[in-house]
Design a protein around this motif. Sequence first.
Motif, PDB file in Angstrom:
ATOM      1  N   SER A 405       0.809  -1.214   0.000  1.00  0.00           N
ATOM      2  CA  SER A 405       0.000   0.000   0.000  1.00  0.00           C
ATOM      3  C   SER A 405       0.844   1.266   0.000  1.00  0.00           C
ATOM      4  O   SER A 405       0.361   2.345  -0.335  1.00  0.00           O
ATOM      5  N   GLU A 406       2.108   1.162   0.394  1.00  0.00           N
ATOM      6  CA  GLU A 406       3.029   2.301   0.342  1.00  0.00           C
ATOM      7  C   GLU A 406       4.407   1.778  -0.048  1.00  0.00           C
ATOM      8  O   GLU A 406       4.915   0.817   0.530  1.00  0.00           O
ATOM      9  N   ASN A 415       7.769   8.776  -1.049  1.00  0.00           N
ATOM     10  CA  ASN A 415       6.978   7.548  -0.954  1.00  0.00           C
ATOM     11  C   ASN A 415       5.694   7.680  -1.771  1.00  0.00           C
ATOM     12  O   ASN A 415       5.128   8.774  -1.913  1.00  0.00           O
ATOM     13  N   ARG A 417       1.701   6.162  -2.324  1.00  0.00           N
ATOM     14  CA  ARG A 417       0.618   5.434  -1.675  1.00  0.00           C
ATOM     15  C   ARG A 417      -0.357   4.914  -2.727  1.00  0.00           C
ATOM     16  O   ARG A 417      -0.630   5.559  -3.730  1.00  0.00           O
ATOM     17  N   TYR A 443      -0.580   4.303  -7.817  1.00  0.00           N
ATOM     18  CA  TYR A 443       0.208   4.897  -6.732  1.00  0.00           C
ATOM     19  C   TYR A 443       0.337   6.389  -6.992  1.00  0.00           C
ATOM     20  O   TYR A 443       0.459   6.834  -8.143  1.00  0.00           O
ATOM     21  N   GLU A 446       1.951  12.161  -2.247  1.00  0.00           N
ATOM     22  CA  GLU A 446       1.177  13.154  -1.507  1.00  0.00           C
ATOM     23  C   GLU A 446       1.843  14.521  -1.516  1.00  0.00           C
ATOM     24  O   GLU A 446       1.236  15.518  -1.146  1.00  0.00           O
TER      25      GLU A 446
END
Length: 632
Positions: A405-406, A415, A417, A443, A446
């Motif tokens: 998930s990450e 990173n 997500r 993915y 952020e």
Amino acid sequence: MDVSECESRTEGETMELQHFSHPHPLVSFKYQTVAREEVDPEAALCLGCEKPVEGWSYGCNQCEFYLHKGCAELELAPKIQNPFHPKHPLTLLPNSPQSRSGFCDLCGKNYGGFVYYCNDCNFDLHINCALLQSSIAANFPNSLHPHSLHFIQNYNKEVEPDCPGCQKPISGPFYHCSDCTYPTFFNLHKECAELPLEINHPCDRKHPLTLLPQPPTHPQKCSCYLCRIQWKGFVYSCSLCNFDLSLDDFLFSPPTITVASHEHPWMLVSRKMSFVCDCCGTDGYHSPYFCATCHLLVHKNCISLPRNIRITRHCHVICFSYSFQQNQVEDCMCRICYTEVDTSYGRYCCSASGCDYIAHAHCATNKSIWDGTIIKEGYDERHGPSNLITDVIEQISIEEIMVASEIKHSYHDHNLRLTFSGKTKDDDSQCDGCTRPLSTPFYSCEQCKFFLHKDCAELPKEMPHPFHKHLLTLVNSHDWGGYSVCDACGRLYQGFRYRCYKGDCYFEIDIQCMLLSDTLKHPSHEHSLFLVHNNEGTSCSACFRKLHSRDVAYRCMKRCDFSLDVGCATLPLSAWYKYDRHALTVFLMILSLLNFIAISAKKKESQIIGFTTVLIVITLFISIVLSGISHI
């Protein structure tokens, strides 16, 4: 690569060099490299020879400019008078003015780095070739080549293109013609240049054979030995008996051959005789090799066929076999040329359990399909290549399957997500890997607008593809101001790409073309299309672009002369125009009409129908343009 992080020459000492090819001083350093089998695409390159930097070198950290110590300290005259280009002096330049990389007019290789250049003739001479010593070859027979030749003694690298005599790569001593420049190079093996002009041979006991620089002219669709193999080099010929002997048969045909792929020796039969090769199933006309134990007659070239090979057209290792069980393969259609495989002769079959892949021997070992790599017995192909996900930060369980998930990805600093549903804040967002519109799961970062489809994030670092015979490596570097050119479809693109680093091969392909397979069902044609590598002399049925030998294209399996180049095959079936609320699907209509024109013109059934259809196509095009203008 930071020069400051590399080992200095001696403590407290810094050596600098002002080189003609760079405006800033170059600092000496020692670059430690790790032994590796494949070329690292991220490695720093020497700008003199374009090979990876290693050992003692010089560099400018500010410009990322690096030179090997040997390249930097090479004493080169700013101008030279070279025997390979006697007309004008050559000037030393950091690289060719013609392009970022040019073609050497001696060896024919594509290169970058230092070059001696003639501005009047656009003549490039690679630095290594400029340092070669040569001498004029006296008394070279005019019947083989009309110009005088230079004899080069100390060359130890392969020259491109192949020797015009035997059609094999040149290495070692060779003869060079300075009057024949790009694209008509003439470099001849020493052995081929010194062949006798006349010989006696057992295949023709009545007359001597005369050496000719090219095969005699034969009728169209001639089925003789040389025409069948499309021989283009020197031949020994007898015009009275209509008999031709290639240099391959004359120079490289020992009386007995023993190879690892067959347990018995092969014996040469020096006779002019017709036979069907038990290995490839095609006709032969003279001098077969015979296995007395197995009672097999084969071409000389078929003796060396390896037992196990891997081709990029199939995911498993394929194995050569003479024996065959009728229930082993239900569909005996070659998966490369899509014609029937005669199971009475040798062919390549898949070694994996339950896989029915089959191919003709000459199709599987074609130079455009197979890179020459032989797979050893006992090879384990279960271990696939890794992807570019460097770290899994967090995982979640979905239906008892663990999903990352990450993650941390090699081509992004932050990173990423995983998102399974919903949209981004910007509906026009696209995947930074394949540049297609986003679709879940994907993915995202952020901290910045960076997106990757889950499938794109998990792309293998190395991957085969039917378009190219070498293994391709996933990279994210670009030219052309952030763009690259796909060698499959010819379009500019951004995003990830796969590139070949095998020798001097720089084939690259975008992710969208990587999704294509070796067969295609396209709405513009009623039959399935299959991938063809050598398309010399054909044209695309959609855009009518003339195709070359290096172009791949899709052709009709039913042999109805329909073909699509990759650019047309990957065009969207519908498109949106900013001045129209409806999707445009006229492409298929026009493509079908153009195909109808081509078929009608070829069959010469009706010039009136062809002319009328052209008017319809032009009218449709004008209507579309006027429709767009009316909305402005």
